[in-house]
Scaffold this motif. Sequence first.
Motif, PDB file in Angstrom:
ATOM      1  N   THR A  38       0.851  -1.202   0.000  1.00  0.00           N
ATOM      2  CA  THR A  38       0.000   0.000   0.000  1.00  0.00           C
ATOM      3  C   THR A  38       0.881   1.245   0.000  1.00  0.00           C
ATOM      4  O   THR A  38       0.616   2.213  -0.723  1.00  0.00           O
ATOM      5  CB  THR A  38      -0.924   0.002   1.230  1.00  0.00           C
ATOM      6  OG1 THR A  38      -1.619  -1.232   1.271  1.00  0.00           O
ATOM      7  CG2 THR A  38      -1.910   1.148   1.199  1.00  0.00           C
ATOM      8  N   GLU A  39       1.936   1.217   0.842  1.00  0.00           N
ATOM      9  CA  GLU A  39       2.838   2.379   0.922  1.00  0.00           C
ATOM     10  C   GLU A  39       3.485   2.637  -0.440  1.00  0.00           C
ATOM     11  O   GLU A  39       3.606   3.800  -0.866  1.00  0.00           O
ATOM     12  CB  GLU A  39       3.915   2.145   1.985  1.00  0.00           C
ATOM     13  CG  GLU A  39       3.354   2.206   3.402  1.00  0.00           C
ATOM     14  CD  GLU A  39       4.421   2.325   4.461  1.00  0.00           C
ATOM     15  OE1 GLU A  39       5.612   2.031   4.171  1.00  0.00           O
ATOM     16  OE2 GLU A  39       4.075   2.702   5.590  1.00  0.00           O
ATOM     17  N   ARG A  75       3.758   6.040  -5.306  1.00  0.00           N
ATOM     18  CA  ARG A  75       3.671   6.206  -6.772  1.00  0.00           C
ATOM     19  C   ARG A  75       2.572   7.185  -7.146  1.00  0.00           C
ATOM     20  O   ARG A  75       2.708   7.992  -8.049  1.00  0.00           O
ATOM     21  CB  ARG A  75       3.377   4.853  -7.446  1.00  0.00           C
ATOM     22  CG  ARG A  75       4.497   3.857  -7.327  1.00  0.00           C
ATOM     23  CD  ARG A  75       5.654   4.223  -8.213  1.00  0.00           C
ATOM     24  NE  ARG A  75       6.740   3.272  -8.076  1.00  0.00           N
ATOM     25  CZ  ARG A  75       8.013   3.613  -7.948  1.00  0.00           C
ATOM     26  NH1 ARG A  75       8.373   4.878  -7.944  1.00  0.00           N
ATOM     27  NH2 ARG A  75       8.948   2.687  -7.829  1.00  0.00           N
ATOM     28  N   ILE A  76       1.439   7.099  -6.433  1.00  0.00           N
ATOM     29  CA  ILE A  76       0.306   8.004  -6.734  1.00  0.00           C
ATOM     30  C   ILE A  76       0.731   9.450  -6.478  1.00  0.00           C
ATOM     31  O   ILE A  76       0.484  10.339  -7.294  1.00  0.00           O
ATOM     32  CB  ILE A  76      -0.925   7.637  -5.877  1.00  0.00           C
ATOM     33  CG1 ILE A  76      -1.505   6.295  -6.341  1.00  0.00           C
ATOM     34  CG2 ILE A  76      -1.999   8.713  -5.962  1.00  0.00           C
ATOM     35  CD1 ILE A  76      -2.536   5.705  -5.388  1.00  0.00           C
ATOM     36  N   ILE A  77       1.383   9.662  -5.340  1.00  0.00           N
ATOM     37  CA  ILE A  77       1.810  11.032  -5.001  1.00  0.00           C
ATOM     38  C   ILE A  77       2.832  11.529  -6.021  1.00  0.00           C
ATOM     39  O   ILE A  77       2.786  12.677  -6.460  1.00  0.00           O
ATOM     40  CB  ILE A  77       2.337  11.090  -3.554  1.00  0.00           C
ATOM     41  CG1 ILE A  77       1.156  10.889  -2.590  1.00  0.00           C
ATOM     42  CG2 ILE A  77       3.067  12.394  -3.266  1.00  0.00           C
ATOM     43  CD1 ILE A  77       1.523  10.697  -1.164  1.00  0.00           C
ATOM     44  N   LYS A  87      -4.780   7.112 -15.378  1.00  0.00           N
ATOM     45  CA  LYS A  87      -5.279   5.729 -15.369  1.00  0.00           C
ATOM     46  C   LYS A  87      -4.439   4.878 -14.422  1.00  0.00           C
ATOM     47  O   LYS A  87      -4.966   4.011 -13.710  1.00  0.00           O
ATOM     48  CB  LYS A  87      -5.240   5.131 -16.781  1.00  0.00           C
ATOM     49  CG  LYS A  87      -6.396   5.630 -17.628  1.00  0.00           C
ATOM     50  CD  LYS A  87      -6.296   5.203 -19.061  1.00  0.00           C
ATOM     51  CE  LYS A  87      -7.442   5.838 -19.829  1.00  0.00           C
ATOM     52  NZ  LYS A  87      -7.209   5.971 -21.232  1.00  0.00           N
ATOM     53  N   ASN A  88      -3.138   5.167 -14.404  1.00  0.00           N
ATOM     54  CA  ASN A  88      -2.255   4.468 -13.479  1.00  0.00           C
ATOM     55  C   ASN A  88      -2.652   4.761 -12.032  1.00  0.00           C
ATOM     56  O   ASN A  88      -2.709   3.853 -11.186  1.00  0.00           O
ATOM     57  CB  ASN A  88      -0.818   4.968 -13.724  1.00  0.00           C
ATOM     58  CG  ASN A  88       0.198   3.894 -13.457  1.00  0.00           C
ATOM     59  OD1 ASN A  88       0.012   3.082 -12.550  1.00  0.00           O
ATOM     60  ND2 ASN A  88       1.263   3.878 -14.219  1.00  0.00           N
ATOM     61  N   ILE A  89      -2.947   6.042 -11.775  1.00  0.00           N
ATOM     62  CA  ILE A  89      -3.394   6.440 -10.435  1.00  0.00           C
ATOM     63  C   ILE A  89      -4.668   5.693 -10.082  1.00  0.00           C
ATOM     64  O   ILE A  89      -4.798   5.123  -8.984  1.00  0.00           O
ATOM     65  CB  ILE A  89      -3.635   7.971 -10.362  1.00  0.00           C
ATOM     66  CG1 ILE A  89      -2.310   8.730 -10.438  1.00  0.00           C
ATOM     67  CG2 ILE A  89      -4.406   8.356  -9.095  1.00  0.00           C
ATOM     68  CD1 ILE A  89      -2.451  10.237 -10.508  1.00  0.00           C
ATOM     69  N   GLU A  90      -5.617   5.673 -11.007  1.00  0.00           N
ATOM     70  CA  GLU A  90      -6.907   5.032 -10.760  1.00  0.00           C
ATOM     71  C   GLU A  90      -6.733   3.542 -10.464  1.00  0.00           C
ATOM     72  O   GLU A  90      -7.352   2.995  -9.553  1.00  0.00           O
ATOM     73  CB  GLU A  90      -7.830   5.250 -11.972  1.00  0.00           C
ATOM     74  CG  GLU A  90      -9.236   4.722 -11.809  1.00  0.00           C
ATOM     75  CD  GLU A  90     -10.043   5.379 -10.708  1.00  0.00           C
ATOM     76  OE1 GLU A  90      -9.676   6.474 -10.242  1.00  0.00           O
ATOM     77  OE2 GLU A  90     -11.022   4.760 -10.274  1.00  0.00           O
ATOM     78  N   ASN A  91      -5.850   2.887 -11.243  1.00  0.00           N
ATOM     79  CA  ASN A  91      -5.604   1.458 -11.022  1.00  0.00           C
ATOM     80  C   ASN A  91      -5.023   1.203  -9.644  1.00  0.00           C
ATOM     81  O   ASN A  91      -5.426   0.267  -8.945  1.00  0.00           O
ATOM     82  CB  ASN A  91      -4.631   0.919 -12.078  1.00  0.00           C
ATOM     83  CG  ASN A  91      -5.297   0.748 -13.422  1.00  0.00           C
ATOM     84  OD1 ASN A  91      -6.519   0.630 -13.505  1.00  0.00           O
ATOM     85  ND2 ASN A  91      -4.506   0.742 -14.475  1.00  0.00           N
ATOM     86  N   ARG A  92      -4.063   2.050  -9.243  1.00  0.00           N
ATOM     87  CA  ARG A  92      -3.434   1.877  -7.933  1.00  0.00           C
ATOM     88  C   ARG A  92      -4.438   2.147  -6.811  1.00  0.00           C
ATOM     89  O   ARG A  92      -4.454   1.453  -5.804  1.00  0.00           O
ATOM     90  CB  ARG A  92      -2.212   2.786  -7.798  1.00  0.00           C
ATOM     91  CG  ARG A  92      -1.047   2.367  -8.702  1.00  0.00           C
ATOM     92  CD  ARG A  92       0.154   3.292  -8.523  1.00  0.00           C
ATOM     93  NE  ARG A  92       1.173   3.043  -9.521  1.00  0.00           N
ATOM     94  CZ  ARG A  92       2.122   2.118  -9.416  1.00  0.00           C
ATOM     95  NH1 ARG A  92       2.166   1.347  -8.355  1.00  0.00           N
ATOM     96  NH2 ARG A  92       3.021   1.969 -10.370  1.00  0.00           N
TER      97      ARG A  92
END
Lengths: 202, 260
Positions: free
Chosen positions: B162-163, B168-170, B226-231
């Motif tokens: 999760t971390e 990656r999202i940030i 989309k990468n953010i959404e997937n994560r």
Amino acid sequence: MTFIYLLALLSPLFVILLGFKQRFTLLWWYAIAGLIIDNLGHFLKSAKIEHHWAGNIFLLAECILVSFYYRKIIFRNQIIFWIVVLSTTLFFITHTIYYSMRDMNMQAASLLYLIYMGFGIAGFYKLLHQPEIIYLGKSSFFIINAAFFIYASANFLLYLFGTYLRKNDFEFLVSIWGSFFMTINILHYFVIGIGLSKTKTK
Amino acid sequence: MSLTSLIIIGITVILLLAFSVIGFVVLYQRRVIRHQLELKTLNEQKQLALLEASLQSEEEERRRIASELHDDVGASLSSIRLFLHKADEQSGSSAIIQQSKDLIDDTIKKVRDISHKLQPATLQMLGLYSSLHALAEIYNRADGIKMSVQADNSLTRLAPNTELHIYRIIQELINNIIKHSGGKKVSLAVFQSGDKMQFSLVHDGTGIAKEDYNVFLTKKGAIGLKNIENRLKFIHAAIEFEKRNPTEFNTTIIVPLHEK
């Protein structure tokens, strides 16, 4: 006039009031027709005027309105729909003219109720084969279809042997008409009203 | 038996049959719904498994590139720096050699930063909150933005996977702020709210609303979003967008707390 008879005369109001958001739809007009014709028949009967023809008018209106209600739901081929509607309507009209102008045409009506039972089964079949998930308790079509199916099933044999009972066991006909038929009539309008109230407004 | 009795029996039988038909329809539909819901769950699980495999593969590739950058390119650049230093000592101070040394130093820093962005070494060792501080330092050194982080190490740790996804999202959100928003100041605050951990990213640029985010997700491109959404889906997190005032735009990631 018994309480159940009065309730039966006013039962189309269930549909008219509960389904007010769906006013001017086919089933709403069906209830309007039922209210007007049933009460007209009662009025004529009270005035000792020939009233059985009103029943025939109602049966014809019911045939047309119910057929059109099921039109888009169970008939993929519109040609078949028109064949069914026109043939049943023509059959009822000619049979009534030939055999039963002054009395309610119960024999032809029994055929109509048999056809409505067919519509009901076809309606259930269509419901079960919908691709999307349908919760039956929330489906207005399921509720209305069930109402028509029970109504037609209950009335089919009664109407089929109605003419015989009129001649041979009139007392029984009156008692079953006044209790059983009236109750089924009231319930069917009530359930249709509930079903109509659950219909989503477009 | 009289016909009247037969009629009564007949009506009763037909009514019973009619109720049986309705009962059958209800039971059958319940079975169909149960089956469809099971299929939907299986499908979702399969999609989640595919998503996990895809994200894992992406992380492994980043790890490989980071490792090669650090071990190969970084090592080569350090060697070049050593040779330049020796040449400088032997031939005496020269402007070109000094410029080259400065350029090599700068390039080594950039390669190190790229390598750390690709695979943060601190994440596994020191955890998310320290890594976010380190990330802020990298962005402050270059990239033209000023970033501050308010994240205490005493905050509840999340699961390692999760971390990594939050990191990656940030990273992706900050990259978008740099590329598209025109913002110059970014502040990240991490705090616990009940059974959720919230990561609030505030910047002074032009942000997007939730409706725009949903529209971009359906468009071609927008790979970062989309990468953010997937994560987010993978860690069961949510994202919210809020315009506090004309110069303050907030993006919040809300993560349910799991056991470490």
